[in-house]
Scaffold this active site. Structure first.
Site, short mmCIF file in Angstrom:
data_model
loop_
_atom_site.label_atom_id
_atom_site.label_comp_id
_atom_site.label_asym_id
_atom_site.label_seq_id
_atom_site.Cartn_x
_atom_site.Cartn_y
_atom_site.Cartn_z
N GLU A 166 32.50 -135.31 -98.43
CA GLU A 166 32.77 -134.01 -98.85
C GLU A 166 32.32 -133.42 -100.40
OE1 GLU A 166 37.04 -133.19 -98.22
OE2 GLU A 166 36.53 -133.15 -95.82
N GLU A 351 36.00 -136.03 -89.57
CA GLU A 351 37.48 -135.62 -89.83
C GLU A 351 37.86 -134.32 -89.21
OE1 GLU A 351 38.98 -135.14 -94.04
OE2 GLU A 351 37.85 -137.02 -94.36
#
Ligand code: FCB
Length: 442
Positions: A166, A351
């Site tokens: 991320e 995720e």
């Protein structure tokens, strides 16, 4: 809608994800200080000033935790290897740290679990934070050194490696909003970290490739950007948010450019000659990880400085984080990645999950709302596959309730409940539902 593994292509990898700082306990095994240890020790940054010093004590309980994955019929486990544990001062190897990850990876293989490793899930060693962290270009090459050292030890046994988790969180969330470590709120630091985190990715990719390491990728997160109205200004606002969150990183990697609407604001603050780094950043990926949680509704805010944004939410049900549940967004990003950026490249949902205010009652946790969340996002993934996205796996976030960064321990994302007093693990009803869906002998 209840799905099973037989609704997905043969070989599809089902699993769960965690990250080192959120579960291991940073006070064990000679782990060095990271910027999360100091950020959390500073009043006002984290709810209750909670830290990952003990977390879920996974450093000692890893065997039982791997058993939980196995018992739920999972095929893979997405975990991360902490830079601060492996190199406490950012450069020197801690033998105990390396040994720990070797035990962990061997433990996965013994249980038939494919190890999906992430190299950077946010434990920047404090010694490197002292030198400017991600605002300092040199950190990128120290990261490549770390990638090389740990891959020399584990590379023959892991199924896949992601460089960075991320980049948007590492840069915008942490250097513009100041919500995560290092808690900066500075546009120059933001521009630099948005570029350097991709340069770190590129430098590590190049290093690992030169060692012959296969199956290298990156994990990006995406936020569905919807305009608050049909007005040209709100449309522009949503496009800008989409540029900042969803396009900057994937376009840097796959197109060698950054979105023009974001550069309009960041260009004055970018590092000198950043264009010269784009070739290193733009190396071929073997796979792409997609993290997806929610959508935001974007409006133009003329009174605010660049990026002139005001965000809101839609009216669908929300999770304990206050995040709107919007599975169509996952379908959107999987098909969009395939169509606009990566073609047939393998995609993994690395995720997806929800926090819920779960209660342990009579030794059990009934979290049907999480089961519904999980299956609605699996259904969105299945639709994306039918629409041409080459999705190869899905990892629920998270295996365990854990340290949810600035939110401390209050927000529970796990399939497995953790009692933070006793550290006892109790599988929730969502865990059992996932295990049933993944059974192989139906
Ligand atoms: C993601 C992070 C992960 C976890 C989830 C809820 O942004 O990668 O560590 O905190 O959100």
């Amino acid at each position: 809608m209840v799905l099973s593994r037989f609704d997905f292509p043969e070989g599809f990898v089902f699993g769960a994800a965690t990250a080192a700082y959120q579960i291991e306990g940073s006070s064990f095994g000679g782990c060095g200080s990271s910027h999360w240890d100091t950020f959390s020790a500073t009043p006002g940054n984290v709810k209750g000033a909670e830290s990952g010093a003990i977390a879920c004590d996974h450093y000692h309980r890893w065997g039982d935790d791997l058993d939980l994955l196995r018992a739920a019929n999972m095929d893979g486990y997405r975990f991360s290897t902490s830079w601060a544990r492996v190199m406490p001062d950012g450069v020197t190897v801690n033998a105990d740290g390396m040994d720990f990850y070797e035990r962990l990876v061997d433990g996965m293989l013994e249980r038939g679990l494919k190890p999906f490793q992430t190299l950077y899930h946010w434990e920047l060693p404090s010694a490197l934070a002292d030198q400017g962290g991600w605002t300092n270009r040199d950190t990128c090459f120290r990261f490549a050194d770390f990638a090389e050292a740990i891959t020399r030890r584990l590379g023959d046994r892991v199924a896949a490696i992601a460089t960075i988790n991320e980049p948007w969180c590492v840069s915008w969330l942490s250097h513009f909003w100041g919500v995560h470590a290092p808690g900066q709120r500075d546009i120059r630091a933001t521009a630099r970290s948005m570029h350097h985190i991709l340069l770190a990715h590129g430098a590590a990719m190049e290093r690992l490739r030169s060692m012959g390491q296969p199956n290298l990728g990156i994990v990006l997160n995406f936020d569905y950007a919807q305009a608050a109205s049909d007005s040209a200004e709100d449309q522009k606002a949503a496009a800008l948010w989409d540029g900042i969150f969803n396009r900057w990183f994937i376009e840097g990697i796959t197109k060698g450019t950054y979105p023009a609407n974001v550069l309009e604001g960041l260009d004055p603050y970018m590092p000198a000659a950043w264009q010269d780094d784009m070739a290193l950043i733009g190396q071929r990926l073997d796979w792409l990880g997609v993290n997806y949680y929610t959508r935001h509704i974007n409006a133009h805010d003329a009174a605010a400085p660049w990026p002139h944004l005001k965000d809101g939410q839609g009216d669908l049900p929300k999770t304990q984080m206050g995040w709107e549940i919007y599975p169509d967004g996952l379908h959107h990003f999987l098909t969009r990645m395939a169509r606009d950026y990566v073609g047939d490249l393998p995609l993994y949902v690395t995720e997806n999950g929800m926090a819920n205010a779960d209660v342990l009652q009579d030794g059990a946790v009934s979290d049907d709302v999480r089961t519904d969340f999980l299956f609605s996002h699996l259904a969105a993934t299945k639709r994306a596959i039918a629409d041409g996205a080459n999705v190869k796996g899905f990892f629920y976030w998270s295996l365990l309730d854990n340290y949810e960064w600035a939110e401390g321990y209050e927000k529970r994302f796990g399939l497995v409940h953790v009692d933070y007093q006793t550290l006892a693990r109790v599988p929730k009803s969502s865990y059992h539902a996932y295990a049933r869906a993944l059974a192989k002998n139906d």
